[in-house]
Design an enzyme around this catalytic site. Sequence first.
Site, PDB file in Angstrom:
ATOM      1  N   ASP A   1     -15.343  -8.471  10.315  1.00  0.00           N
ATOM      2  CA  ASP A   1     -15.372  -7.696   9.235  1.00  0.00           C
ATOM      3  C   ASP A   1     -16.117  -6.203   9.753  1.00  0.00           C
ATOM      4  O   ASP A   1     -17.234  -6.416   9.900  1.00  0.00           O
ATOM      5  CB  ASP A   1     -16.180  -8.273   8.223  1.00  0.00           C
ATOM      6  CG  ASP A   1     -16.305  -7.665   6.810  1.00  0.00           C
ATOM      7  OD1 ASP A   1     -15.982  -6.452   6.936  1.00  0.00           O
ATOM      8  OD2 ASP A   1     -16.643  -7.998   5.838  1.00  0.00           O
TER       9      ASP A   1
ATOM     10  N   TYR B   1      -9.082   9.216  -1.853  1.00  0.00           N
ATOM     11  CA  TYR B   1      -8.193   8.683  -0.663  1.00  0.00           C
ATOM     12  C   TYR B   1      -7.853   9.914   0.234  1.00  0.00           C
ATOM     13  O   TYR B   1      -7.998  10.048   1.372  1.00  0.00           O
ATOM     14  CB  TYR B   1      -6.756   8.318  -1.326  1.00  0.00           C
ATOM     15  CG  TYR B   1      -5.734   7.865  -0.235  1.00  0.00           C
ATOM     16  CD1 TYR B   1      -6.193   6.992   0.808  1.00  0.00           C
ATOM     17  CD2 TYR B   1      -4.386   8.270  -0.317  1.00  0.00           C
ATOM     18  CE1 TYR B   1      -5.261   6.511   1.726  1.00  0.00           C
ATOM     19  CE2 TYR B   1      -3.482   7.619   0.499  1.00  0.00           C
ATOM     20  CZ  TYR B   1      -3.912   6.907   1.401  1.00  0.00           C
ATOM     21  OH  TYR B   1      -3.277   6.184   2.423  1.00  0.00           O
TER      22      TYR B   1
ATOM     23  N   LYS C   1      -9.127  10.543   4.198  1.00  0.00           N
ATOM     24  CA  LYS C   1      -8.182  10.672   5.097  1.00  0.00           C
ATOM     25  C   LYS C   1      -8.415  11.955   6.047  1.00  0.00           C
ATOM     26  O   LYS C   1      -8.403  12.322   7.180  1.00  0.00           O
ATOM     27  CB  LYS C   1      -6.731  10.538   4.700  1.00  0.00           C
ATOM     28  CG  LYS C   1      -6.368   9.085   4.289  1.00  0.00           C
ATOM     29  CD  LYS C   1      -6.563   8.331   5.496  1.00  0.00           C
ATOM     30  CE  LYS C   1      -5.709   6.711   5.075  1.00  0.00           C
ATOM     31  NZ  LYS C   1      -5.944   6.055   6.187  1.00  0.00           N
TER      32      LYS C   1
ATOM     33  N   THR D   1       5.460  -1.982   4.701  1.00  0.00           N
ATOM     34  CA  THR D   1       4.601  -2.915   4.798  1.00  0.00           C
ATOM     35  C   THR D   1       4.543  -4.189   3.698  1.00  0.00           C
ATOM     36  O   THR D   1       5.480  -3.966   3.011  1.00  0.00           O
ATOM     37  CB  THR D   1       3.088  -2.586   4.538  1.00  0.00           C
ATOM     38  OG1 THR D   1       2.720  -1.804   3.312  1.00  0.00           O
ATOM     39  CG2 THR D   1       2.652  -1.313   5.558  1.00  0.00           C
TER      40      THR D   1
END
Length: 288
Positions: A74, A177, A181, A212
């Site tokens: 993790d 997001y 990024k 995906t």
Amino acid sequence: MSRPLTGAVALVTGASRGVGKGVALGLGEAGATVYVTGRTVAEGEAAIPLPGTIDGTADEVTRLGGRGIAVRCDHRDDEQTRAVIERIRAEQHGRLDVLVNNVWGGYEHFHDGTEFWTEAGFWAAPFSRWDKMFSAGVRAHYVASALSAPLMIARGSGLIVNISFIAAEKDDMGVAYGAAKAACDRMARAMAHELRPHGVAAVSLYPGLVRTEGVMKHASFFGEQLKNSESPTFIGRAVAALAADPGVMQKSGAVLIAAELAREYGFTDVDGAQPRSIREADAGGSAP
């Protein structure tokens, strides 16, 4: 089949499924030993309802001609990340040629039935979205890079790849997001500056729309966009091509696009297709 990365050692974070799995497979095709990290060790136990385990990915890497090694980790826990790097140091006599920072967080709302890109604005999103993307994503990339860099510096070579996305350059793909990024891109550029004297490269890599497990679960949402999509392995082939390029230092610090690298290096997707660059597709009025 040519295996230019035979003898090379790679670490791909967040590789139970999706892009991370594809990167691991692409490196496996090229003959690398690939350490595959993630949290899922048994089907049905993932944090999101999608198939895939680290052992399954590692087995496929081996089947393709590399050597896959699954390690549960993790990456929100720095000590677990440190343990992975120390294991690589011990088992590979200090060798680590490629680090691919792919692990990410904050995607749960695509799969848990609460939302699917329906929010009216960032003020409607939970603050936890930001925290997950920056802790399980940006910070995890930074920590893995900082712990891996000494192994590469000691050898005078290596490649760090941050898997990013064109959301970093756009205003309409979410505040959290896009900011996360963009942070990954800036991180790669700054790391490249500090690593250049040591012969180690760092880049940011954009896939296009990738088929995906999560994307295909919502295939109807993407519709015509899937005509210019990429398999996860396509991204892996881009990473493998970079890792095998003796002139990769010339690209250090850059934001690269998988489809553009395919044209430069001469590889195709698993079905022989040559997807258009995400920038070209966007400029043409359609999504990647």
